[in-house]
Write an enzyme that holds these catalytic residues in place. Structure first.
Site, PDB file in Angstrom:
ATOM      1  N   LYS A 109      92.221 -60.658  73.987  1.00  0.00           N
ATOM      2  CA  LYS A 109      92.672 -62.028  74.263  1.00  0.00           C
ATOM      3  C   LYS A 109      92.134 -63.013  73.221  1.00  0.00           C
ATOM      4  O   LYS A 109      92.780 -64.023  72.900  1.00  0.00           O
ATOM      5  CB  LYS A 109      92.251 -62.445  75.675  1.00  0.00           C
TER       6      LYS A 109
ATOM      7  N   THR B 298      92.148 -67.080  78.190  1.00  0.00           N
ATOM      8  CA  THR B 298      91.384 -66.802  79.411  1.00  0.00           C
ATOM      9  C   THR B 298      89.900 -67.112  79.294  1.00  0.00           C
ATOM     10  O   THR B 298      89.294 -66.932  78.226  1.00  0.00           O
ATOM     11  CB  THR B 298      91.535 -65.312  79.784  1.00  0.00           C
TER      12      THR B 298
ATOM     13  N   ALA C  63     102.815 -62.526  79.187  1.00  0.00           N
ATOM     14  CA  ALA C  63     102.775 -61.060  79.294  1.00  0.00           C
ATOM     15  C   ALA C  63     101.403 -60.549  78.899  1.00  0.00           C
ATOM     16  O   ALA C  63     100.833 -60.985  77.896  1.00  0.00           O
ATOM     17  CB  ALA C  63     103.824 -60.439  78.382  1.00  0.00           C
ATOM     18  N   ALA C  64     100.878 -59.617  79.682  1.00  0.00           N
ATOM     19  CA  ALA C  64      99.595 -58.997  79.322  1.00  0.00           C
ATOM     20  C   ALA C  64      99.315 -57.793  80.208  1.00  0.00           C
ATOM     21  O   ALA C  64      99.818 -57.708  81.329  1.00  0.00           O
ATOM     22  CB  ALA C  64      98.448 -59.995  79.484  1.00  0.00           C
TER      23      ALA C  64
ATOM     24  N   ARG D 226      99.116 -62.662  93.996  1.00  0.00           N
ATOM     25  CA  ARG D 226      98.142 -61.996  93.133  1.00  0.00           C
ATOM     26  C   ARG D 226      98.288 -60.478  93.264  1.00  0.00           C
ATOM     27  O   ARG D 226      98.530 -59.960  94.369  1.00  0.00           O
ATOM     28  CB  ARG D 226      96.749 -62.422  93.586  1.00  0.00           C
TER      29      ARG D 226
ATOM     30  N   SER E  60      96.656 -57.329  82.245  1.00  0.00           N
ATOM     31  CA  SER E  60      95.764 -58.430  82.630  1.00  0.00           C
ATOM     32  C   SER E  60      94.573 -57.997  83.478  1.00  0.00           C
ATOM     33  O   SER E  60      93.757 -58.838  83.849  1.00  0.00           O
ATOM     34  CB  SER E  60      96.567 -59.493  83.383  1.00  0.00           C
TER      35      SER E  60
ATOM     36  N   ASP F 142     109.949 -56.328  75.240  1.00  0.00           N
ATOM     37  CA  ASP F 142     108.544 -55.958  75.419  1.00  0.00           C
ATOM     38  C   ASP F 142     107.765 -56.642  74.294  1.00  0.00           C
ATOM     39  O   ASP F 142     108.228 -56.666  73.143  1.00  0.00           O
ATOM     40  CB  ASP F 142     108.424 -54.424  75.299  1.00  0.00           C
TER      41      ASP F 142
ATOM     42  N   THR G 120     107.616 -61.536  85.657  1.00  0.00           N
ATOM     43  CA  THR G 120     107.488 -60.796  86.919  1.00  0.00           C
ATOM     44  C   THR G 120     106.060 -60.818  87.460  1.00  0.00           C
ATOM     45  O   THR G 120     105.796 -60.277  88.530  1.00  0.00           O
ATOM     46  CB  THR G 120     107.927 -59.323  86.737  1.00  0.00           C
ATOM     47  N   GLY G 121     105.126 -61.417  86.724  1.00  0.00           N
ATOM     48  CA  GLY G 121     103.733 -61.485  87.178  1.00  0.00           C
ATOM     49  C   GLY G 121     103.496 -62.693  88.074  1.00  0.00           C
ATOM     50  O   GLY G 121     104.400 -63.496  88.326  1.00  0.00           O
TER      51      GLY G 121
ATOM     52  N   TYR H 109      89.614 -56.219  77.173  1.00  0.00           N
ATOM     53  CA  TYR H 109      90.587 -57.273  77.506  1.00  0.00           C
ATOM     54  C   TYR H 109      90.181 -58.600  76.854  1.00  0.00           C
ATOM     55  O   TYR H 109      90.999 -59.276  76.197  1.00  0.00           O
ATOM     56  CB  TYR H 109      90.663 -57.422  79.035  1.00  0.00           C
TER      57      TYR H 109
ATOM     58  N   GLU I 157      87.773 -65.236  80.365  1.00  0.00           N
ATOM     59  CA  GLU I 157      87.123 -63.950  80.068  1.00  0.00           C
ATOM     60  C   GLU I 157      86.625 -63.932  78.615  1.00  0.00           C
ATOM     61  O   GLU I 157      85.716 -63.179  78.284  1.00  0.00           O
ATOM     62  CB  GLU I 157      88.126 -62.817  80.341  1.00  0.00           C
TER      63      GLU I 157
ATOM     64  N   ASP J 142     101.716 -65.545  87.594  1.00  0.00           N
ATOM     65  CA  ASP J 142     101.908 -66.868  86.984  1.00  0.00           C
ATOM     66  C   ASP J 142     103.352 -67.065  86.548  1.00  0.00           C
ATOM     67  O   ASP J 142     103.893 -68.180  86.656  1.00  0.00           O
ATOM     68  CB  ASP J 142     101.013 -67.034  85.747  1.00  0.00           C
TER      69      ASP J 142
END
Ligand code: NAP
Ligand code: GDD
Length: 325
Positions: free
Chosen positions: A156, A128, A84-85, A187, A87, A61, A13-14, A152, A130, A16
């Site tokens: 990750k 990521t 899933a995250a 986004r 994010s 989940d 559902t996000g 985060y 990040e 990406d």
């Protein structure tokens, strides 16, 4: 091209997840998506892409190992994409434990579920840039040391190394895509590009006058999500799992991104953008700039959309949305 393959996407559902589901459906895959229980409707992105009825939704989940085993058995997936995250980097200082459970331990849950229920499935982990945080090289690639700067990024990093470790320990076809920032009209509104393009639409249509931002000197290597999901798929088509940096190789300040967005509708960002310390982060990632040479050479992957095209696409979509409100 047609194929009889099946895929399971967590985070369907996000941003990406929606683009990846569309890509795989176009390739002929049977696509299942893990749907986390929420009190609100989360299917708007799948609807915007016209694929809400084509994805098989399975309750689950990533914090619940049993639900993942059931979802993997049910989908009989050849390829499993863990997107899933929690994010949003900013939220990770407010909810560090949840972020660690979903973005770190959640990856171990799904790796265990794959190992137990479908060890031959190919696995993709959404890692990521990040993780590079306080950068240790001017251009970051697969060999650059990590230095995360947020809960985060820390979580990750656990997911990334767990993916590498399951590949090395159990011979799993597991790949970690180290993706730099990628954006689109789908986004989430909390991320800076979309916050800006939505703000531009509201200012242009006379709904508000100002837009409050945080550190506008931060630099990011921004690409288009539609291009980046192609790299995810390509990674799982290789003979072996591996790690790949996915980036454009161009870095831009938030300030210059604002100039592009406001400029698209004939406005000057300096008349509207205000800096508000509320949006500053406890520790900042000042600059990210990726080197995707390995993905270029091994996957044949290249970005196809410039930042100017991307921001124009996003401003146009937000103008349409805001004018319908
Ligand atoms: P996003 O729009 O925030 O989507 C996150 C997805 O994860 C949503 O579908 C969300 O479901 C789901 N989710 C959250 N917690 C969950 C849980 N406990 N169990 C199951 N599902 C859960 O993120 P995105 O931009 O598409 O990014 C996809 C992935 O790539 C994320 O892992 C992100 O960290 C990573 N990544 C993103 C970027 C980027 O620039 N976009 C760059 C590098 C890596 P709901 O809709 O129900 O909330
Ligand atoms: N969100 C936000 N809101 N960011 C702002 C603002 C603001 O008002 N003002 C300035 N910024 C700066 C942030 O401080 C950061 O330096 C930069 O804009 C980008 O912020 P985000 O768009 O929130 O993205 P991010 O880089 O923190 O994280 C995104 O990219 C990561 C990959 O590097 C997310 O998609 C992560 O999930 C992803 O892993």
């Amino acid at each position: 091209m047609t194929s009889a393959k099946s895929a399971l996407i967590t985070g369907v559902t996000g941003q990406d997840g929606a683009y990846l589901a569309k890509l795989l459906l176009e390739k002929g895959y049977a696509v299942s998506g893990l749907l986390a229980r929420r009190s609100t409707d989360t299917l708007w992105r799948l609807r915007e892409l016209g694929i809400a009825d084509d994805v098989q939704l399975v309750d689950g989940d990533v914090a619940d190992l049993a639900s993942l085993i059931r979802a993997i058995r049910h989908s009989k997936a050849d390829e499993i994409y863990n997107l899933a995250a929690q994010s949003f980097v900013g939220t990770s200082w407010q909810q560090p434990v949840l972020t660690a459970q979903v973005d770190g331990v959640g990856v171990i849950n799904i790796l265990e579920a794959v190992r137990l229920a479908s060890p031959e499935s190919r696995f993709y982990q959404a890692s990521t840039s990040e993780m590079f945080g306080l950068i240790q090289a001017e251009k970051q690639d697969e060999k650059t040391p990590f230095y995360p700067r947020s809960p985060y990024g820390v979580a990750k990093l656990m997911g990334h190394w767990a993916t590498v470790n399951y590949r090395e320990s159990f011979g799993m076809h597991a790949s970690s895509g180290i993706l730099f920032n990628h954006e689109s009209p789908l986004r989430g509104i909390e991320f800076v590009t979309r916050k800006v393009t939505d703000g531009v639409a509201r200012i242009k249509l006379g709904k508000v006058k100002k837009l409050a931002l945080g550190n506008i000197d931060a630099k990011r290597d921004w690409g288009f999500a539609g291009d980046y999901v192609k790299a995810m798929w390509l990674m799982l088509q290789q003979p072996e799992g591996d790690d790949y940096v996915i980036a454009t190789g161009v870095t831009t300040t938030v300030r210059d991104m604002c100039e592009l967005a406001f400029g698209h509708v004939g406005l000057d960002y300096r008349d509207h953008v205000e800096v508000d310390p509320r949006y500053m982060r406890p520790a900042e990632v000042d600059v990210l700039l990726g080197n995707a040479a390995k993905a270029n050479n091994k996957l044949g992957w290249y970005p196809e959309t410039s930042l100017k095209e991307l921001i124009s696409m996003m401003v146009e979509a937000d103008l349409r949305r805001v004018s319908k409100e």
